[in-house]
Design a protein around this motif. Structure first.
Motif, PDB file in Angstrom:
ATOM      1  N   ASN A 296      -3.842   2.648   4.430  1.00  0.00           N
ATOM      2  CA  ASN A 296      -2.029   1.932   4.855  1.00  0.00           C
ATOM      3  C   ASN A 296      -1.266   1.629   3.584  1.00  0.00           C
ATOM      4  OD1 ASN A 296       0.164   1.004   5.704  1.00  0.00           O
ATOM      5  ND2 ASN A 296      -0.699  -1.633   5.255  1.00  0.00           N
ATOM      6  N   LEU A 297      -1.252   3.567   2.798  1.00  0.00           N
ATOM      7  CA  LEU A 297      -0.436   3.732   1.866  1.00  0.00           C
ATOM      8  C   LEU A 297       0.089   4.999   2.489  1.00  0.00           C
ATOM      9  CD1 LEU A 297      -0.794   2.933  -1.479  1.00  0.00           C
ATOM     10  CD2 LEU A 297      -1.807   4.543  -1.951  1.00  0.00           C
TER      11      LEU A 297
ATOM     12  N   ASP B 256     -10.353   1.467  -7.174  1.00  0.00           N
ATOM     13  CA  ASP B 256      -9.861   2.643  -6.688  1.00  0.00           C
ATOM     14  C   ASP B 256     -11.015   3.069  -5.736  1.00  0.00           C
ATOM     15  OD1 ASP B 256      -8.450   5.478  -7.079  1.00  0.00           O
ATOM     16  OD2 ASP B 256      -7.451   5.156  -8.496  1.00  0.00           O
ATOM     17  N   ILE B 257      -9.626   3.482  -4.879  1.00  0.00           N
ATOM     18  CA  ILE B 257     -11.331   4.391  -3.863  1.00  0.00           C
ATOM     19  C   ILE B 257     -11.370   5.387  -4.517  1.00  0.00           C
ATOM     20  CG2 ILE B 257      -9.039   4.572  -2.912  1.00  0.00           C
ATOM     21  CD1 ILE B 257     -11.653   3.401  -0.905  1.00  0.00           C
ATOM     22  N   ARG B 258     -10.825   5.782  -4.339  1.00  0.00           N
ATOM     23  CA  ARG B 258     -11.001   7.541  -5.856  1.00  0.00           C
ATOM     24  C   ARG B 258     -12.688   7.098  -5.839  1.00  0.00           C
ATOM     25  NH1 ARG B 258      -5.490   9.111  -6.947  1.00  0.00           N
ATOM     26  NH2 ARG B 258      -5.808   7.256  -7.941  1.00  0.00           N
TER      27      ARG B 258
ATOM     28  N   PHE C  29      -4.733  11.162  -1.054  1.00  0.00           N
ATOM     29  CA  PHE C  29      -6.468  10.074  -0.799  1.00  0.00           C
ATOM     30  C   PHE C  29      -6.842  10.776   0.312  1.00  0.00           C
ATOM     31  CE2 PHE C  29      -3.725   7.753  -3.056  1.00  0.00           C
ATOM     32  CZ  PHE C  29      -4.628   6.513  -3.769  1.00  0.00           C
TER      33      PHE C  29
ATOM     34  N   TYR D 239       1.017  -7.309  -1.875  1.00  0.00           N
ATOM     35  CA  TYR D 239       1.925  -6.732  -0.654  1.00  0.00           C
ATOM     36  C   TYR D 239       1.904  -7.702   0.390  1.00  0.00           C
ATOM     37  CZ  TYR D 239       3.545  -3.424   2.631  1.00  0.00           C
ATOM     38  OH  TYR D 239       4.201  -2.772   3.980  1.00  0.00           O
TER      39      TYR D 239
ATOM     40  N   ASN E 165      -5.750  -4.004  -6.138  1.00  0.00           N
ATOM     41  CA  ASN E 165      -4.833  -5.014  -6.946  1.00  0.00           C
ATOM     42  C   ASN E 165      -6.493  -6.093  -6.716  1.00  0.00           C
ATOM     43  OD1 ASN E 165      -3.539  -8.052  -7.483  1.00  0.00           O
ATOM     44  ND2 ASN E 165      -1.671  -6.677  -6.576  1.00  0.00           N
TER      45      ASN E 165
ATOM     46  N   MET F  55      -9.406   1.318   3.445  1.00  0.00           N
ATOM     47  CA  MET F  55      -9.058   1.891   1.368  1.00  0.00           C
ATOM     48  C   MET F  55      -8.239   1.462   0.716  1.00  0.00           C
ATOM     49  SD  MET F  55      -9.462   5.968   3.369  1.00  0.00           S
ATOM     50  CE  MET F  55      -9.095   6.601   1.531  1.00  0.00           C
ATOM     51  N   PHE F  56      -6.982   0.703   1.403  1.00  0.00           N
ATOM     52  CA  PHE F  56      -5.865  -0.022   0.701  1.00  0.00           C
ATOM     53  C   PHE F  56      -5.982  -1.405   1.688  1.00  0.00           C
ATOM     54  CE2 PHE F  56      -4.992   4.982   1.318  1.00  0.00           C
ATOM     55  CZ  PHE F  56      -5.078   4.992   0.414  1.00  0.00           C
TER      56      PHE F  56
HETATM   57  C1  SAM Z   1       1.525  -0.792   1.364  1.00  0.00           C
HETATM   58  S1  SAM Z   1      -0.277  -1.981   1.415  1.00  0.00           S
HETATM   59  C2  SAM Z   1      -1.256  -2.212   2.421  1.00  0.00           C
HETATM   60  C3  SAM Z   1      -2.463  -3.837   1.952  1.00  0.00           C
HETATM   61  C4  SAM Z   1      -2.106  -4.364   3.110  1.00  0.00           C
HETATM   62  N1  SAM Z   1      -3.364  -3.269   4.197  1.00  0.00           N
HETATM   63  C5  SAM Z   1      -1.493  -4.399   4.156  1.00  0.00           C
HETATM   64  O1  SAM Z   1      -1.457  -4.008   5.608  1.00  0.00           O
HETATM   65  O2  SAM Z   1      -0.763  -6.258   4.066  1.00  0.00           O
HETATM   66  C6  SAM Z   1      -0.843  -0.984  -0.183  1.00  0.00           C
HETATM   67  C7  SAM Z   1      -2.043  -1.536  -0.842  1.00  0.00           C
HETATM   68  O3  SAM Z   1      -2.696   0.003  -2.049  1.00  0.00           O
HETATM   69  C8  SAM Z   1      -3.544  -0.425  -3.140  1.00  0.00           C
HETATM   70  N2  SAM Z   1      -3.646   0.628  -3.536  1.00  0.00           N
HETATM   71  C9  SAM Z   1      -2.709   1.433  -4.408  1.00  0.00           C
HETATM   72  N3  SAM Z   1      -3.510   2.302  -4.983  1.00  0.00           N
HETATM   73  C10 SAM Z   1      -4.639   1.987  -4.967  1.00  0.00           C
HETATM   74  C11 SAM Z   1      -5.569   2.896  -5.426  1.00  0.00           C
HETATM   75  N4  SAM Z   1      -6.182   4.326  -5.558  1.00  0.00           N
HETATM   76  N5  SAM Z   1      -7.172   2.745  -4.429  1.00  0.00           N
HETATM   77  C12 SAM Z   1      -7.346   1.282  -3.624  1.00  0.00           C
HETATM   78  N6  SAM Z   1      -5.959   1.066  -3.485  1.00  0.00           N
HETATM   79  C13 SAM Z   1      -5.072   1.050  -3.704  1.00  0.00           C
HETATM   80  C14 SAM Z   1      -2.045  -1.464  -3.458  1.00  0.00           C
HETATM   81  O4  SAM Z   1      -2.703  -2.355  -4.326  1.00  0.00           O
HETATM   82  C15 SAM Z   1      -1.372  -2.094  -2.087  1.00  0.00           C
HETATM   83  O5  SAM Z   1      -2.468  -3.470  -1.945  1.00  0.00           O
END
Ligand code: SAM
Length: 337
Positions: free
Chosen positions: A259-260, A241-243, A267, A166, A215, A191-192
């Motif tokens: 940022n999800l 997985d952050i969890r 979360f 992403y 990812n 976290m993401f």
């Molecule tokens: C909207 S993107 C944001 C990426 C980054 N923060 C940015 O601004 O470009 C959300 C990210 O969360 C990751 N993601 C989704 N579920 C997740 C989880 N359970 N634990 C960790 N990462 C996760 C996805 O792979 C994705 O890269």
């Protein structure tokens, strides 16, 4: 080639240029030249130069003009640039092909043109792309995939493959808003994290950063980007997985970036688990414009109670996401009771 021009003292240059432009006689095809205190300003028609100016002829270099896609197409196409990749969002195949060909033919420093071929989807938030055109220079960059590029943002550079991770350049201002709040020596968990556009600038501000993403490819790019930006020693990249990762960082964070936006609410309990005695949460959400902040605040209060006092510091609209839907950010301070 000898070109008709007006000769003036350098100090009168700008005023003269404006007078000639107003009179409609400025010569656009040649550059202005400076020689020993005199400026030579090209004119299109020496006979129409207003009185009081000295006209002459002189060798002037032709003006270097950049040919844009709009020059070739006859209309201004809607396109987005990410490093040396151009991104289109065109449903009409013929129009998409015409724009792509014009982009490649133009003087823009572009290596490939992609069209969005799906919505952002799945847990990893990646979309499909159609490759419309590619410049076939045999330069050093030619081995790179057409979807891989280097994006520059507020003094940092990010290598990324749009096909595998992403990334949105539209969030640059928002990321900067958050990063500017970070103090040296803070402990930050992204976290993401994706390829690191929050985490890496946060580390540049002196924070110790844990950057987590599900990812694995994004984390590989994040590691490379930390290296490119000289902050590898302050970032811990974790694919997972952050969890699950949260078990190792219970109570550790002074700041959390979430940022999800489509599923951040799932979360919040993990975020509370990661929070230290005092912790600022940047909570991204997508909500109806009739109440864009209420649901997020309610979710955070429910998860944080009774352990933390919750103070909403900022309610910020990031951008319009869809008709009547807003992408928002809540900056929330959690203070342990
Ligand atoms: C909207 S993107 C944001 C990426 C980054 N923060 C940015 O601004 O470009 C959300 C990210 O969360 C990751 N993601 C989704 N579920 C997740 C989880 N359970 N634990 C960790 N990462 C996760 C996805 O792979 C994705 O890269």
């Amino acid at each position: 080639m000898e070109v008709p021009c007006v000769a003036v003292a350098r100090t009168d240059g700008e005023q003269t240029r404006q007078t000639l432009a107003k009179a409609g006689v400025l010569g656009d095809d040649y550059q202005i030249v400076h020689d020993e205190g005199t400026l030579y300003i090209p004119v299109s028609d020496p006979a129409s130069v207003p009185d009081g100016f000295e006209t002459t002829t002189r060798e002037l270099p032709p003006r270097q003009t950049i040919q844009t896609p709009a020059d070739l197409l006859g209309f201004e196409p809607s396109l987005e640039r990410l490093g040396d990749v151009v991104i289109l969002d065109e449903d009409d195949n013929d129009r998409a092909t015409a724009i792509a060909e014009a982009v490649i033919e133009s003087d823009l420093p572009v290596r490939s043109v992609l069209n969005r071929a799906s919505k952002i989807k799945g847990e990893l938030r990646v979309r499909d792309w159609e490759l419309l055109a590619e410049r076939d220079d045999a330069d050093a960059e030619a081995d790179r995939k057409p979807t891989e590029t280097v994006h520059r943002e507020y003094g940092h550079e990010f290598l990324l493959d749009l096909d595998a991770v992403y990334f949105s350049p539209r969030l640059a201002t928002e990321r900067h808003r958050v990063v500017e709040q970070i103090q040296p020596d803070e402990q930050v968990i992204d976290m993401f994290a994706g390829v690191g556009p929050f985490a890496i600038p946060a580390a540049s501000r002196g924070a110790a950063v844990v950057a987590v993403d599900l990812n694995e490819t994004a984390i590989e790019y994040l590691r490379e980007n930390a290296h490119r930006n000289g902050v590898s020693d302050r970032i811990t990249p974790i694919a997972g997985d952050i969890r699950e990762v949260a078990a190792d960082y219970h109570g550790w964070a002074d700041r959390l970036v979430m940022n999800l936006p489509h599923s951040a609410n799932e979360f919040v309990e993990t975020a509370v688990d990661l929070a230290g005695e005092e912790c600022v949460l940047h909570y991204y959400d997508i909500q109806h414009d009739s109440d864009p902040f209420g649901p997020g605040i309610e979710t955070i209060r429910t998860a944080a109670d009774p352990a933390y006092e919750v103070t909403v510091e900022t309610e910020h609209v990031v951008r319009s996401y869809a008709p009547h839907e807003l992408n928002v950010c809540l900056d929330v301070r959690l203070t342990r009771r």
